[in-house]
Write an enzyme that holds these catalytic residues in place. Structure first.
Site: not given
Ligand SMILES: Cc1cc2nc3c(=O)[nH]c(=O)nc-3n(C[C@H](O)[C@H](O)[C@H](O)COP(=O)(O)OP(=O)(O)OC[C@H]3O[C@@H](n4cnc5c(N)ncnc54)[C@H](O)[C@@H]3O)c2cc1C
Length: 191
Positions: A26, A76
């Site tokens: 991560d 990733r």
């Molecule tokens: C497998 C995985 C690993 C990750 N690892 C890291 C990492 O190592 N470091 C880091 O900084 N970040 C990490 N993240 C978090 C990432 O950076 C984002 O903050 C997070 O994924 C939300 O962004 P999005 O791309 O889904 O888009 P967004 O524009 O934030 O979300 C798109 C839509 O998805 C839905 N959504 C998104 N997240 C959620 C939630 N938690 N609960 C409910 N609905 C949601 C909402 O409906 C939103 O409108 C990870 C995420 C995933 C999925």
């Protein structure tokens, strides 16, 4: 890093397995980016398959992605769960999304494919996912030569749709006692 821990991780990653089994690192805030990238390289150099997370909210990520593409890494791509100062980070959603698109295109470039890069797009943003699938198709990446990653329980219908369309989807499931900070609000006995 503790040497015993490092050796155990390498031993674990080297165990015989079916399919793609990799230690995924991560990414935390800006202070840890260089250290985490160095850690990936040092583990890979010792023979442990190691992937790393890159955050689209950081200016430096384009350079990091280019270096990881040259190395043929498993990467990733996430938007980033942190907020940073404007001297090193994008802060508006449109800027972060635009940079995500740019970095995704680098990961899906012919040069990246030639270098055996394995891209993982960790996002629940259905619009971005649609665009990534189109770019992948246009640049000759077959489903399975890249993957989507999402949190378990978030947008399950989208996850199923992607799998039905032949895409690889990996779900992220934090577990154990220490996946969330130990704060009185979060220690109400639901572990
Ligand atoms: C497998 C995985 C690993 C990750 N690892 C890291 C990492 O190592 N470091 C880091 O900084 N970040 C990490 N993240 C978090 C990432 O950076 C984002 O903050 C997070 O994924 C939300 O962004 P999005 O791309 O889904 O888009 P967004 O524009 O934030 O979300 C798109 C839509 O998805 C839905 N959504 C998104 N997240 C959620 C939630 N938690 N609960 C409910 N609905 C949601 C909402 O409906 C939103 O409108 C990870 C995420 C995933 C999925």
């Amino acid at each position: 890093m503790n040497r015993l821990w490092q050796c155990s991780m390498i031993a674990l990653a080297r165990r015989p397995h079916n399919g793609r089994k990799t230690l995924m690192l991560d990414m935390e805030d800006i202070d840890y980016v260089g250290l985490t990238l160095d850690l990936r390289k040092s583990l890979e150099d010792r023979g442990a398959p190691t992937a790393v997370t890159v955050q689209a909210y950081l200016h430096r990520s384009e350079e990091d992605i280019r270096a990881l593409c040259d190395a043929g890494a498993f990467v990733r791509l996430v938007k980033g769960a942190f907020v940073g100062e404007s001297r090193y980070a994008f802060s508006g959603r449109p800027e972060i999304d635009a940079n995500y698109r740019k970095l995704a295109a680098l990961l899906l470039s012919p040069a990246a494919r030639k270098a055996s890069v394995y891209p993982a797009f960790a996002t629940h943003d259905h619009k971005l996912i649609g665009e990534i699938r189109r770019v992948a198709r246009d640049t000759g990446w077959m489903p399975g030569s890249y993957e989507f990653e999402m949190l378990y329980g978030v947008r399950p219908e989208l996850q199923k749709e992607l799998v039905a369309a032949g895409e690889s989807v990996r779900l992220y499931l934090p577990y154990g006692r220490d996946w969330w900070p130990q704060h009185p609000l979060f220690t109400g006995g639901w572990y």
